[in-house]
Design an enzyme around this catalytic site. Structure first.
Site, mmCIF file in Angstrom:
data_model
loop_
_atom_site.group_PDB
_atom_site.id
_atom_site.type_symbol
_atom_site.label_atom_id
_atom_site.label_comp_id
_atom_site.label_asym_id
_atom_site.label_seq_id
_atom_site.Cartn_x
_atom_site.Cartn_y
_atom_site.Cartn_z
ATOM 1 N N SER A 230 0.647 -1.270 -0.019
ATOM 2 C CA SER A 230 -0.141 -0.103 0.010
ATOM 3 C C SER A 230 0.935 1.248 -0.182
ATOM 4 C CB SER A 230 -0.795 0.022 1.354
ATOM 5 O OG SER A 230 -1.965 0.917 1.021
ATOM 6 N N HIS B 37 -8.197 -4.852 0.044
ATOM 7 C CA HIS B 37 -6.941 -4.216 0.217
ATOM 8 C C HIS B 37 -6.782 -4.735 1.720
ATOM 9 C CE1 HIS B 37 -4.049 -0.966 -0.132
ATOM 10 N NE2 HIS B 37 -4.242 -0.877 0.891
ATOM 11 N N ASP C 27 -10.374 -3.276 -4.281
ATOM 12 C CA ASP C 27 -9.250 -2.504 -3.601
ATOM 13 C C ASP C 27 -9.374 -1.232 -4.398
ATOM 14 O OD1 ASP C 27 -7.247 -1.137 -3.092
ATOM 15 O OD2 ASP C 27 -5.615 -2.691 -3.460
#
Length: 315
Positions: free
Chosen positions: A163, A288, A258
């Site tokens: 991320s 995610h 996501d």
């Protein structure tokens, strides 16, 4: 793009909803950090045993950048030196720390049979962009410069993160290419944020607003960036770099549910078009953040194992 969560991912998502946890965007940054820190006890798998885990203090212009070194019991040593992975944790540049990603760093050390160094870069909003990028770049340079003392083979130094950490990984790779090093053997981009314009379809599809919701990702962005001008800076949006040619081999992972799915997919395609060797893995039924949830989501452990095998393949 229709998204159907895997049964285990759907069950985890339902449990989070029923727990009644407040949305991060309704909290202060310190409150959000505390909630995120607690969640790991329910989602992280059991930590594997390693030969050594120890704190590091990496010199930085502002003082020190805390870090943690993970040495597995059987690293792939050559002439007494091991390959290494510099890891940058996720958390929207606002939450997360060495502890939030401790287990996954241990797993990667074991699966890839290498040394992992996790870097605790400065967080926003106390330290806005480009503080995190400066810390990530400086820490990687310091690790490379002190590789032998750390037991690391500098010629087998890779970088990675999830991320926000995937974003920092991409930025460090670009900075190393354009700034005379250090040499990077490979980059692991786990559902990376690559473009703060946030105009890809996955940023507006209802099916992708799972845990990392469309509103909380804007909350992260507003905490991290100093203003709209930062969106166009490649150090914030690596997809804005003029060229991706000459970057190290990449492993790119995306998840179906996501908001960052499409920009990760596009970044992988652009890397490949630029001649960079790319291994791309899509987990269509995951959301995610699943990567650290190996206690509840078997696909997380599959991802760790596959990344470990890919890192081994680098040599």
């Amino acid at each position: 793009m229709p998204v159907a969560l895997d049964p285990d991912a759907a069950a985890v998502y339902k449990a989070f909803q029923e727990a009644g946890r407040p949305a991060y965007e309704t909290l202060t940054a310190p409150e959000a950090r505390a909630y995120y820190a607690q969640a790991r006890f329910a989602t992280n798998p059991e930590p594997p045993e390693l030969a050594r885990v120890a704190p590091l203090a990496i010199p930085a212009p502002h003082g020190v950048t805390p870090a943690r070194i993970y040495v597995p019991t059987d690293p792939r040593r050559q002439n007494g030196l091991s390959p290494a992975l510099v890891f940058f944790h996720g958390g929207g540049w606002v939450i997360g720390d060495l502890d939030s990603h401790d287990v996954v760093c241990r797993q990667l050390a074991v699966e890839a049979a290498l040394i992992v160094i996790s870097v605790d870069y400065r967080l926003a909003p106390e330290h806005k962009f480009p503080a995190a990028t400066e810390d990530a770049i400086a820490a990687t340079k310091w690790i490379a410069a002190n590789a032998r003392e750390l037991g690391i083979d500098a010629s087998r130094l890779s970088i990675g993160g999830d991320s926000a950490g995937g974003n920092l990984t991409a930025v460090v790779a670009l900075a190393a290419r354009d700034g005379n090093g250090p040499a990077i053997a490979g980059q692991v981009l786990i559902y990376p944020a690559t473009d703060f314009a946030m105009t890809h379809s996955s940023h507006s599809e209802p099916e992708t607003s799972v845990l990392l919701t469309h509103s909380v990702i804007r909350w992260f962005r507003d905490h991290y960036l100093g203003g709209t001008a930062d969106i166009h800076d490649w150090r914030a949006s690596p997809a804005r770099a003029t060229s991706l040619a000459g970057l190290p081999p990449a492993y790119v992972l995306t998840a179906g549910a996501d908001p960052l799915r499409d920009e990760g997919d596009e970044y992988a395609a652009r890397l490949k078009q630029a001649g960079v060797p790319v291994t791309y893995k899509h987990f269509p039924g995951q959301f995610h953040g699943f990567f650290t949830m190996g206690k509840l989501l078997p696909q997380a452990n599959v991802a760790v194992s596959e990344i470990g095998a890919w890192l081994k393949g680098l040599g």
